[in-house]
Design a protein around this motif. Structure first.
Motif, PDB file in Angstrom:
ATOM      1  N   GLN A 143      -7.172   2.882   1.981  1.00  0.00           N
ATOM      2  CA  GLN A 143      -7.356   1.810   0.807  1.00  0.00           C
ATOM      3  C   GLN A 143      -6.807   2.461  -0.698  1.00  0.00           C
ATOM      4  O   GLN A 143      -6.291   1.639  -1.360  1.00  0.00           O
ATOM      5  CB  GLN A 143      -8.722   1.266   1.024  1.00  0.00           C
ATOM      6  CG  GLN A 143      -9.027   0.733   2.236  1.00  0.00           C
ATOM      7  CD  GLN A 143     -10.260   0.181   2.206  1.00  0.00           C
ATOM      8  OE1 GLN A 143     -11.260   0.771   1.761  1.00  0.00           O
ATOM      9  NE2 GLN A 143     -10.558  -0.766   3.193  1.00  0.00           N
TER      10      GLN A 143
ATOM     11  N   ARG B  76      -3.122   2.686  -0.928  1.00  0.00           N
ATOM     12  CA  ARG B  76      -2.449   1.369  -1.056  1.00  0.00           C
ATOM     13  C   ARG B  76      -3.034   0.648  -2.420  1.00  0.00           C
ATOM     14  O   ARG B  76      -1.950   0.083  -2.955  1.00  0.00           O
ATOM     15  CB  ARG B  76      -3.253   0.315   0.076  1.00  0.00           C
ATOM     16  CG  ARG B  76      -2.545  -1.166  -0.144  1.00  0.00           C
ATOM     17  CD  ARG B  76      -2.894  -1.677   1.211  1.00  0.00           C
ATOM     18  NE  ARG B  76      -2.122  -3.040   1.125  1.00  0.00           N
ATOM     19  CZ  ARG B  76      -1.864  -3.888   2.234  1.00  0.00           C
ATOM     20  NH1 ARG B  76      -2.162  -3.243   3.511  1.00  0.00           N
ATOM     21  NH2 ARG B  76      -1.283  -5.158   2.186  1.00  0.00           N
TER      22      ARG B  76
ATOM     23  N   GLU C 182       0.028  -0.719  -4.996  1.00  0.00           N
ATOM     24  CA  GLU C 182      -0.012  -2.124  -5.330  1.00  0.00           C
ATOM     25  C   GLU C 182       0.068  -2.307  -6.966  1.00  0.00           C
ATOM     26  O   GLU C 182       0.613  -3.083  -7.375  1.00  0.00           O
ATOM     27  CB  GLU C 182      -1.190  -2.877  -4.774  1.00  0.00           C
ATOM     28  CG  GLU C 182      -1.179  -2.960  -3.248  1.00  0.00           C
ATOM     29  CD  GLU C 182      -2.370  -3.600  -2.712  1.00  0.00           C
ATOM     30  OE1 GLU C 182      -3.326  -3.647  -3.572  1.00  0.00           O
ATOM     31  OE2 GLU C 182      -2.419  -4.065  -1.587  1.00  0.00           O
TER      32      GLU C 182
ATOM     33  N   GLU D 173       4.140  -5.400  -0.433  1.00  0.00           N
ATOM     34  CA  GLU D 173       4.807  -5.431   0.845  1.00  0.00           C
ATOM     35  C   GLU D 173       6.011  -5.986   0.946  1.00  0.00           C
ATOM     36  O   GLU D 173       6.717  -5.715   1.942  1.00  0.00           O
ATOM     37  CB  GLU D 173       3.704  -6.932   1.378  1.00  0.00           C
ATOM     38  CG  GLU D 173       2.218  -6.628   1.775  1.00  0.00           C
ATOM     39  CD  GLU D 173       1.394  -7.769   2.096  1.00  0.00           C
ATOM     40  OE1 GLU D 173       2.076  -8.890   1.912  1.00  0.00           O
ATOM     41  OE2 GLU D 173       0.149  -7.864   2.124  1.00  0.00           O
TER      42      GLU D 173
ATOM     43  N   ASP E 279      -0.515  -0.922   6.485  1.00  0.00           N
ATOM     44  CA  ASP E 279      -1.887   0.446   6.408  1.00  0.00           C
ATOM     45  C   ASP E 279      -1.579   1.355   7.407  1.00  0.00           C
ATOM     46  O   ASP E 279      -1.747   2.611   7.252  1.00  0.00           O
ATOM     47  CB  ASP E 279      -3.184  -0.343   6.829  1.00  0.00           C
ATOM     48  CG  ASP E 279      -3.684  -1.027   5.504  1.00  0.00           C
ATOM     49  OD1 ASP E 279      -3.215  -1.006   4.566  1.00  0.00           O
ATOM     50  OD2 ASP E 279      -4.671  -1.803   5.630  1.00  0.00           O
TER      51      ASP E 279
ATOM     52  N   LEU F   3       0.799   3.642   5.952  1.00  0.00           N
ATOM     53  CA  LEU F   3       0.365   4.609   4.816  1.00  0.00           C
ATOM     54  C   LEU F   3      -0.627   5.513   5.529  1.00  0.00           C
ATOM     55  O   LEU F   3      -0.664   6.674   5.028  1.00  0.00           O
ATOM     56  CB  LEU F   3      -0.710   3.914   3.877  1.00  0.00           C
ATOM     57  CG  LEU F   3       0.009   2.705   3.269  1.00  0.00           C
ATOM     58  CD1 LEU F   3      -0.908   1.893   1.835  1.00  0.00           C
ATOM     59  CD2 LEU F   3       1.364   3.326   2.272  1.00  0.00           C
TER      60      LEU F   3
END
Length: 216
Positions: free
Chosen positions: A109, A112, A116, A126, A141, A144
């Motif tokens: 997370q 990400r 992002e 995405e 995910d 990652l």
């Protein structure tokens, strides 16, 4: 800034072995299997489902039929590339396990969130992963996690993902898993340490420090 935050290891859609990771037995001992890794089959059906995920995401992102057809044409090797993603995921996961490495949900997370922010939001990230690396949003995910495992493995070995020590660990894991790839999806020349039908390295280190972090 910590090196792990500066660098993202990206699994590309156009994969070729940069080291002798896999061996293709070229037999029909496992009918219906696209590959067998560690005694577990990756079935043709599973592979097709994964490819369909990417195609569906591409179709949703490019509603114009002519443009979509161009996208399909430019990713004509998607099936083989996707299978190699699936196989190499397991190989790297085994190499990480051999070194006692694990990745937490919180770490995924965190990575990400950082990507992002630099990509202009969740949709931007995405879209970038889909366009550049053939990774469907639902699998982001997972990808990652793979990147984090690779980073941690390289760090544990005191090297980076471009060095022989890293690839030696993957080769060892591949041998332990006895990878059997269906030859219809490609093969490896162990002497040349490359896939015979592709030229693009399957891993790249991409700067995430400012600017455009997702440059291939």
């Amino acid at each position: 800034m910590h090196r792990r935050r500066r660098t993202a290891l990206v699994l590309t859609a156009a994969i070729a072995a940069a080291a002798p990771l896999l061996t293709a037995c070229g037999n029909d001992a496992h009918p219906g299997a696209a590959a067998v890794v560690g005694g577990q089959r990756i079935t043709v059906s599973q592979l097709e489902n994964r490819v369909n995920e990417v195609r569906s995401a591409q179709r949703a992102a490019v509603p114009d039929q002519a443009q979509y057809e161009q996208v399909v044409a430019s990713t004509s090797s998607l099936t083989r590339d996707t299978l190699h993603n699936m196989v190499l995921d397991r190989v790297l996961h085994r190499a990480a396990q051999d070194e006692g490495i694990s990745v937490t949900r919180k770490e995924i997370q965190r990575m990400r969130a950082g990507l992002e922010q630099q990509a202009g939001g969740a949709k931007g990230l995405e879209s970038a992963w889909l366009q550049k690396y053939g990774i469907a949003p639902a699998r982001l995910d997972d990808n990652l996690r793979l990147q984090l495992e690779a980073q941690k493995l390289a760090s544990r070995l005191g090297t980076d993902t471009t060095q022989p020590a890293f690839w030696k660990a993957l080769s060892k894991a591949s041998g332990e898993l006895h990878v059997d790839l269906n030859p219809r999806y490609g093969s490896w020349d162990v002497q040349k340490s490359s896939r015979v039908d592709a030229k693009t390295p399957w891993v790249r280190e991409v700067s995430t420090a400012g600017g455009q972090p997702l440059t291939a």
